[in-house]
Design a protein around this motif. Structure first.
Motif, short mmCIF file in Angstrom:
data_model
loop_
_atom_site.label_atom_id
_atom_site.label_comp_id
_atom_site.label_asym_id
_atom_site.label_seq_id
_atom_site.Cartn_x
_atom_site.Cartn_y
_atom_site.Cartn_z
N ALA A 103 0.84 -1.20 0.00
CA ALA A 103 0.00 0.00 0.00
C ALA A 103 0.88 1.25 0.00
O ALA A 103 2.10 1.17 0.17
CB ALA A 103 -0.92 0.00 1.22
N GLY A 104 0.25 2.41 -0.24
CA GLY A 104 0.96 3.68 -0.19
C GLY A 104 2.07 3.76 -1.20
O GLY A 104 1.89 3.50 -2.40
N GLU A 105 3.26 4.13 -0.73
CA GLU A 105 4.41 4.28 -1.62
C GLU A 105 4.80 2.97 -2.29
O GLU A 105 5.27 2.95 -3.43
CB GLU A 105 5.61 4.83 -0.83
N LYS A 106 4.57 1.87 -1.57
CA LYS A 106 4.93 0.56 -2.12
C LYS A 106 4.10 0.22 -3.35
O LYS A 106 4.63 -0.24 -4.36
CB LYS A 106 4.76 -0.53 -1.06
N ILE A 107 2.79 0.46 -3.27
CA ILE A 107 1.94 0.11 -4.40
C ILE A 107 2.20 1.06 -5.58
O ILE A 107 2.16 0.65 -6.75
CB ILE A 107 0.44 0.15 -4.00
N ASP A 108 2.52 2.32 -5.28
CA ASP A 108 2.86 3.28 -6.34
C ASP A 108 4.13 2.85 -7.06
O ASP A 108 4.21 2.90 -8.30
CB ASP A 108 3.04 4.69 -5.76
N ALA A 109 5.13 2.43 -6.27
CA ALA A 109 6.39 2.00 -6.85
C ALA A 109 6.20 0.74 -7.70
O ALA A 109 6.78 0.60 -8.78
CB ALA A 109 7.41 1.74 -5.75
N LEU A 110 5.36 -0.18 -7.21
CA LEU A 110 5.10 -1.41 -7.94
C LEU A 110 4.42 -1.13 -9.27
O LEU A 110 4.77 -1.70 -10.31
CB LEU A 110 4.24 -2.36 -7.09
N LYS A 111 3.45 -0.20 -9.29
CA LYS A 111 2.75 0.16 -10.51
C LYS A 111 3.70 0.77 -11.53
O LYS A 111 3.67 0.44 -12.72
CB LYS A 111 1.62 1.14 -10.20
N LYS A 112 4.58 1.69 -11.06
CA LYS A 112 5.55 2.33 -11.95
C LYS A 112 6.51 1.30 -12.54
O LYS A 112 6.89 1.35 -13.71
CB LYS A 112 6.32 3.41 -11.20
N TRP A 113 6.92 0.34 -11.69
CA TRP A 113 7.84 -0.70 -12.14
C TRP A 113 7.21 -1.56 -13.22
O TRP A 113 7.83 -1.88 -14.23
CB TRP A 113 8.24 -1.55 -10.93
N ILE A 114 5.94 -1.94 -13.03
CA ILE A 114 5.23 -2.77 -14.01
C ILE A 114 5.04 -2.01 -15.32
O ILE A 114 5.21 -2.57 -16.40
CB ILE A 114 3.87 -3.21 -13.44
N LYS A 115 4.72 -0.70 -15.23
CA LYS A 115 4.58 0.11 -16.44
C LYS A 115 5.88 0.18 -17.22
O LYS A 115 5.90 0.15 -18.45
CB LYS A 115 4.10 1.52 -16.07
#
Length: 354
Positions: free
Chosen positions: A335-347
């Motif tokens: 959640a939070g910064e972790k989920i944002d980072a994961l989304k950016k990484w997948i993109k």
């Protein structure tokens, strides 16, 4: 009078076939000797539902003649699949003739005995059919299990890998278990389940890796090792040395000193061979080295195919598989910064890889 004798002997036969558990409950099975989990109305939901393992459950009646005859087959299945129980699937039974199990057997709408049902990992009681699959075909139950496990998605991270080995390289065989010293790569027909049976047979071992492949999924290695499709299945023994392949060759009976019963089926023969090889690994490795010198490494891979300065798609795919199946999956909360980072990484992955 004659009818009375028939009734008496029938009663005697059915009574002798039934065990009595410590709580006084009648049962066709003993958990300590039969490798079968005994379920009842109190524990079935807590054990089966939400479990990381799949379950294969027999709903039976202890006085039923068909159940008593089938009990030997169920015990045999549990014995043959014992190594599968530690991580992948449990073999279980519940006695619907025990009054305390009436309610749960009614909930499952058990209409005949024995009734066999399979439950996936993380089963949910609220799903249709209580998240279970009815198994009507009692022939070759091991095949029924393998077919069922093949359909599980997502696969629990604790389970071994059933997916065909598609890499052209042998070192990726040890990607998810780098400490394993030996790998066994099973080449077989697409319709064969022997490779998956062996994977399950050794699923509780951390000192070796077993994978399977076919001509459809890895024609490169089939051709490279000059494997004759008419002689399948064939197993290749691969030695791991700190993440790189030291040597490899076909795994045969002459690599093990123990004499194998010629009457065994191929799955049991290979199972015993692998067990014996690991049991006397130092002595058997010497036999293997002699075999290697005789063959003069005829089947070795072309060392010039891959450059150590290049990154190959297979390496990326293997790395991503490791990250998504283990690293990300083991994170309790994203959640939070972790989920944002994961989304950016997948993109980013989608942009540059696919």
């Amino acid at each position: 009078m004659f009818l009375g004798y028939i009734i008496f002997f029938y009663y005697l036969r059915t009574t002798l076939a039934v065990n009595q558990l410590s709580d006084g409950s009648p049962s066709l099975y003993l958990p300590t000797t039969d490798n079968i989990e005994l379920l009842n109305s109190q524990n079935i939901k807590s054990l089966v539902y939400g479990s990381k393992k799949a379950w294969f459950v027999e709903f039976y009646s202890h006085w039923c003649g068909a159940c008593q005859r089938f009990a030997a087959h169920w015990k045999d299945l549990a014995k043959k699949t014992k190594p599968w129980h530690s991580k992948v699937i449990n073999i279980a039974a519940i006695n619907c003739a025990d009054p305390k199990n009436d309610k749960i057997c009614m909930e499952f709408n058990i209409e005949y005995y024995p009734t066999l049902r399979m439950f996936p990992p993380n089963a949910d009681f609220q799903n249709p059919e209580h998240d279970s699959k009815l198994v009507n075909n009692r022939d070759d139950l091991e095949s029924r299990i393998v077919e069922f496990l093949d359909q599980i998605n997502p696969v629990p991270s604790e389970w071994p890998i059933f997916k065909d080995y598609t890499s052209k390289r042998l070192d990726t065989l040890f990607l998810e278990n780098k400490n394993a010293k030996h790998g066994f790569l099973v080449f077989e027909d697409k319709s064969s389940i022997m490779g998956k049976q062996l994977i399950l047979d050794f699923s509780d071992r951390t000192d070796l890796v077993i994978r399977r492949t076919t001509i459809e999924s890895n024609s490169y290695l089939m051709e490279k090792f000059k494997i004759d499709q008419r002689k399948l299945p064939v197993i290749y023994l691969v030695f791991n040395s700190k993440g790189s392949v030291k040597k490899h060759w076909e795994f045969k009976e002459n690599l093990v000193e123990k004499q194998i019963d010629a009457g065994l089926d191929k799955r049991m023969k290979y199972k015993i061979l692998i067990e014996e090889f690991k049991k006397n690994k130092n002595q058997n490795e010497e036999l293997a080295l002699e075999e290697e010198s005789i063959k003069n490494d005829e089947n070795s891979l072309d060392k010039n195919i891959y450059s150590q300065y290049k990154v190959y798609m297979q390496d990326l795919e293997s790395g991503l598989n490791m990250i998504m199946r283990f690293e990300v999956a083991r994170t309790k909360l994203i959640a939070g910064e972790k989920i944002d980072a994961l989304k950016k990484w997948i993109k980013t992955l989608l942009k540059f890889i696919y």
